[in-house]
Design a protein around this motif. Structure first.
Motif, PDB file in Angstrom:
ATOM      1  N   SER A  15       0.835  -1.180   0.000  1.00 51.15           N
ATOM      2  CA  SER A  15       0.000   0.000   0.000  1.00 51.15           C
ATOM      3  C   SER A  15       0.882   1.247   0.000  1.00 51.15           C
ATOM      4  O   SER A  15       1.952   1.244   0.593  1.00 51.15           O
ATOM      5  N   PRO A  16       0.448   2.336  -0.646  1.00 49.63           N
ATOM      6  CA  PRO A  16       1.237   3.566  -0.638  1.00 49.63           C
ATOM      7  C   PRO A  16       1.528   4.065   0.775  1.00 49.63           C
ATOM      8  O   PRO A  16       2.518   4.714   1.004  1.00 49.63           O
ATOM      9  N   ARG A  17       0.668   3.736   1.727  1.00 52.04           N
ATOM     10  CA  ARG A  17       0.900   4.161   3.102  1.00 52.04           C
ATOM     11  C   ARG A  17       2.080   3.440   3.717  1.00 52.04           C
ATOM     12  O   ARG A  17       2.630   3.891   4.703  1.00 52.04           O
ATOM     13  N   ASN A  18       2.494   2.315   3.170  1.00 48.49           N
ATOM     14  CA  ASN A  18       3.583   1.534   3.733  1.00 48.49           C
ATOM     15  C   ASN A  18       4.919   1.812   3.058  1.00 48.49           C
ATOM     16  O   ASN A  18       5.876   1.110   3.303  1.00 48.49           O
ATOM     17  N   ASN A  19       5.005   2.818   2.205  1.00 48.38           N
ATOM     18  CA  ASN A  19       6.230   3.084   1.469  1.00 48.38           C
ATOM     19  C   ASN A  19       7.142   4.083   2.154  1.00 48.38           C
ATOM     20  O   ASN A  19       8.141   4.471   1.599  1.00 48.38           O
ATOM     21  N   GLY A  20       6.806   4.541   3.349  1.00 46.56           N
ATOM     22  CA  GLY A  20       7.635   5.509   4.049  1.00 46.56           C
ATOM     23  C   GLY A  20       8.910   4.880   4.562  1.00 46.56           C
ATOM     24  O   GLY A  20       9.027   3.665   4.688  1.00 46.56           O
ATOM     25  N   VAL A  64       7.536  10.200   4.233  1.00 47.28           N
ATOM     26  CA  VAL A  64       6.322   9.428   4.473  1.00 47.28           C
ATOM     27  C   VAL A  64       5.948   8.461   3.360  1.00 47.28           C
ATOM     28  O   VAL A  64       5.381   7.404   3.631  1.00 47.28           O
ATOM     29  N   ASP A  65       6.217   8.819   2.099  1.00 48.40           N
ATOM     30  CA  ASP A  65       5.845   7.931   0.996  1.00 48.40           C
ATOM     31  C   ASP A  65       6.593   8.335  -0.272  1.00 48.40           C
ATOM     32  O   ASP A  65       7.354   9.301  -0.277  1.00 48.40           O
ATOM     33  N   GLN A  66       6.382   7.593  -1.336  1.00 45.35           N
ATOM     34  CA  GLN A  66       7.072   7.846  -2.593  1.00 45.35           C
ATOM     35  C   GLN A  66       6.744   9.222  -3.193  1.00 45.35           C
ATOM     36  O   GLN A  66       7.644   9.896  -3.682  1.00 45.35           O
TER      37      GLN A  66
END
Length: 111
Positions: A15-20, A64-66
């Motif tokens: 998930s994008p939320r887990n890319n940090g 925090v993310d990509q």
């Protein structure tokens, strides 16, 4: 018979939320402390070298993310700074977000 729709939430992609993560971005040249405000929440570490033209600054911190990473890289580009490398830092300590001192480099990306 109706076709089943693929459930995108069950895909193998994260998930994008887990890319940090914690990133180190190395740029050419020495940045003064007043540049810290341009890179909110990041630390700047100057690395002076005896070799001419090899001085650099490492910008390190939690991203925090990509999309936030790409935004930071765009800011570096817009400031006409020379990008040397981008590295994600993986911490062996699950509590530490700074990746120190147990951090190790993951996925170095060089220009």
């Amino acid at each position: 018979m109706t076709a089943k729709k693929q459930n995108h939430t069950e895909s193998n992609q994260s998930s994008p939320r887990n890319n940090g993560g914690v990133y180190e971005i190395k740029i050419k040249g020495l940045l003064d402390d007043h540049w810290q405000q341009w890179f909110e929440g990041m630390t700047l570490k100057r690395q002076e070298s005896a070799e001419a033209g090899q001085d650099s600054t490492v910008i390190r911190g939690w991203i925090v993310d990509q999309p936030a990473l790409h935004g930071l890289l765009a800011k570096i580009r817009d400031l006409n700074l020379t990008l040397i490398s981008v590295s994600e830092i993986i911490s062996t300590d699950p509590i530490s977000q700074e990746g120190e001192p147990n951090g190790e480099e993951k996925n170095p990306r060089c220009c």
